[in-house]
Design a protein around this motif. Structure first.
Motif, PDB file in Angstrom:
ATOM      1  N   SER A 178      -3.789  10.408  -0.748  1.00  0.00           N
ATOM      2  CA  SER A 178      -3.112   9.870  -1.928  1.00  0.00           C
ATOM      3  C   SER A 178      -3.670  10.463  -3.211  1.00  0.00           C
ATOM      4  N   GLU A 179      -2.778  10.796  -4.126  1.00  0.00           N
ATOM      5  CA  GLU A 179      -3.146  11.477  -5.364  1.00  0.00           C
ATOM      6  C   GLU A 179      -3.062  10.556  -6.585  1.00  0.00           C
ATOM      7  N   ASP A 180      -3.163   9.277  -6.387  1.00  0.00           N
ATOM      8  CA  ASP A 180      -3.114   8.361  -7.523  1.00  0.00           C
ATOM      9  C   ASP A 180      -4.403   7.564  -7.614  1.00  0.00           C
ATOM     10  N   LYS A 181      -4.437   6.606  -8.506  1.00  0.00           N
ATOM     11  CA  LYS A 181      -5.659   5.841  -8.709  1.00  0.00           C
ATOM     12  C   LYS A 181      -5.829   4.691  -7.713  1.00  0.00           C
TER      13      LYS A 181
ATOM     14  N   SER B 179      -4.091   0.622  -1.623  1.00  0.00           N
ATOM     15  CA  SER B 179      -3.681  -0.731  -1.983  1.00  0.00           C
ATOM     16  C   SER B 179      -3.273  -0.839  -3.449  1.00  0.00           C
ATOM     17  N   LEU B 180      -2.084  -1.386  -3.664  1.00  0.00           N
ATOM     18  CA  LEU B 180      -1.628  -1.717  -5.010  1.00  0.00           C
ATOM     19  C   LEU B 180      -1.742  -3.212  -5.257  1.00  0.00           C
ATOM     20  N   GLY B 181      -2.097  -3.958  -4.218  1.00  0.00           N
ATOM     21  CA  GLY B 181      -2.229  -5.411  -4.347  1.00  0.00           C
ATOM     22  C   GLY B 181      -0.867  -6.095  -4.365  1.00  0.00           C
ATOM     23  N   TRP B 182      -0.855  -7.337  -4.827  1.00  0.00           N
ATOM     24  CA  TRP B 182       0.379  -8.126  -4.895  1.00  0.00           C
ATOM     25  C   TRP B 182       1.190  -7.676  -6.096  1.00  0.00           C
ATOM     26  N   LYS B 183       2.445  -7.338  -5.855  1.00  0.00           N
ATOM     27  CA  LYS B 183       3.349  -6.883  -6.905  1.00  0.00           C
ATOM     28  C   LYS B 183       4.605  -7.745  -6.893  1.00  0.00           C
ATOM     29  N   VAL B 184       4.978  -8.248  -8.070  1.00  0.00           N
ATOM     30  CA  VAL B 184       6.189  -9.063  -8.195  1.00  0.00           C
ATOM     31  C   VAL B 184       7.385  -8.151  -8.442  1.00  0.00           C
TER      32      VAL B 184
ATOM     33  N   HIS C  68       7.488   9.671  -9.615  1.00  0.00           N
ATOM     34  CA  HIS C  68       6.048   9.908  -9.513  1.00  0.00           C
ATOM     35  C   HIS C  68       5.678  10.873  -8.392  1.00  0.00           C
ATOM     36  N   GLY C  69       6.587  11.074  -7.433  1.00  0.00           N
ATOM     37  CA  GLY C  69       6.317  11.952  -6.303  1.00  0.00           C
ATOM     38  C   GLY C  69       6.841  11.350  -5.010  1.00  0.00           C
ATOM     39  N   TYR C  70       6.217  11.747  -3.910  1.00  0.00           N
ATOM     40  CA  TYR C  70       6.608  11.280  -2.570  1.00  0.00           C
ATOM     41  C   TYR C  70       5.683  10.147  -2.151  1.00  0.00           C
ATOM     42  N   HIS C  71       6.273   9.011  -1.791  1.00  0.00           N
ATOM     43  CA  HIS C  71       5.501   7.849  -1.362  1.00  0.00           C
ATOM     44  C   HIS C  71       5.701   7.611   0.127  1.00  0.00           C
ATOM     45  N   ILE C  72       4.630   7.198   0.778  1.00  0.00           N
ATOM     46  CA  ILE C  72       4.713   6.609   2.104  1.00  0.00           C
ATOM     47  C   ILE C  72       4.242   5.178   1.874  1.00  0.00           C
TER      48      ILE C  72
ATOM     49  N   ARG D  69       0.867  -1.182   0.000  1.00  0.00           N
ATOM     50  CA  ARG D  69       0.000   0.000   0.000  1.00  0.00           C
ATOM     51  C   ARG D  69       0.893   1.217   0.000  1.00  0.00           C
ATOM     52  N   HIS D  70       0.372   2.322  -0.530  1.00  0.00           N
ATOM     53  CA  HIS D  70       1.146   3.555  -0.466  1.00  0.00           C
ATOM     54  C   HIS D  70       0.237   4.768  -0.438  1.00  0.00           C
ATOM     55  N   ILE D  71       0.833   5.868  -0.046  1.00  0.00           N
ATOM     56  CA  ILE D  71       0.213   7.186  -0.129  1.00  0.00           C
ATOM     57  C   ILE D  71       1.144   7.973  -1.042  1.00  0.00           C
ATOM     58  N   LEU D  72       0.627   8.443  -2.164  1.00  0.00           N
ATOM     59  CA  LEU D  72       1.433   9.176  -3.128  1.00  0.00           C
ATOM     60  C   LEU D  72       1.023  10.637  -3.126  1.00  0.00           C
ATOM     61  N   CYS D  73       1.998  11.515  -2.924  1.00  0.00           N
ATOM     62  CA  CYS D  73       1.746  12.958  -2.919  1.00  0.00           C
ATOM     63  C   CYS D  73       2.741  13.637  -3.854  1.00  0.00           C
ATOM     64  N   GLU D  74       2.254  14.582  -4.640  1.00  0.00           N
ATOM     65  CA  GLU D  74       3.145  15.343  -5.514  1.00  0.00           C
ATOM     66  C   GLU D  74       3.980  16.322  -4.713  1.00  0.00           C
ATOM     67  N   LYS D  75       3.388  16.917  -3.698  1.00  0.00           N
ATOM     68  CA  LYS D  75       4.075  17.951  -2.917  1.00  0.00           C
ATOM     69  C   LYS D  75       4.558  17.414  -1.576  1.00  0.00           C
ATOM     70  N   HIS D  76       5.762  17.841  -1.207  1.00  0.00           N
ATOM     71  CA  HIS D  76       6.357  17.436   0.069  1.00  0.00           C
ATOM     72  C   HIS D  76       5.472  17.837   1.241  1.00  0.00           C
ATOM     73  N   SER D  77       4.866  19.016   1.172  1.00  0.00           N
ATOM     74  CA  SER D  77       4.042  19.505   2.280  1.00  0.00           C
ATOM     75  C   SER D  77       2.823  18.603   2.502  1.00  0.00           C
TER      76      SER D  77
END
Length: 131
Positions: free
Chosen positions: A74-77, A83-88, A120-124, A43-51
């Motif tokens: 989060s600013e993505d789909k 959740s991004l699910g299972w990623k290889v 893509h930006g800043y991920h948590i 899972r992730h949280i995607l943000c374009e801006k650091h703030s």
């Protein structure tokens, strides 16, 4: 130390690993290395801006569940709680993948997370499983 309790995390690179729920690079040193995995449930949280990323981190530190923070910030789909699910291996951005595969699994209610900057930006990032 009580049975089933893990020792406190040791210090690490605080510039990327912040918050009470974050994992430091030293967490896996000393015998408790993660088993090699071919896929992770991430899972992730995607943000374009650091703030905005910093606002999300504040919510996580205040005890808000990871999936709730992801829905709000989060600013993505990946709107399903991040959740991004299972990623290889090889299917994610290189910076994201390295950080994610080094992270031990946790739950959205008590996440162990790491921050990373990618194209893509800043991920948590947090992981819910490995296989």
């Amino acid at each position: 130390m009580a049975p089933g309790k893990k020792p406190a995390a040791k210090g690490g690179d605080k510039s990327k690993d912040k918050g009470k729920g974050s994992a430091s690079k030293d967490d896996n040193a000393g015998g408790s290395k993660l088993k090699a995995a071919t896929a992770i449930n991430t899972r992730h949280i995607l943000c374009e801006k650091h703030s905005k990323k910093e606002e999300a981190l504040t919510k996580l530190r205040d005890g808000v569940k990871f999936d709730e923070v992801a829905r709000e910030f989060s600013e993505d789909k990946a709107r399903q709680g991040g959740s991004l699910g299972w990623k290889v291996r090889g299917s994610l951005d290189a910076a994201y993948e390295k950080a994610a595969y080094d992270l031990e699994p946790s739950t959205t209610g008590n996440p162990k997370y790491v921050e990373v900057k990618s194209k893509h930006g800043y991920h948590i990032i947090m992981n819910e499983g490995r296989r």
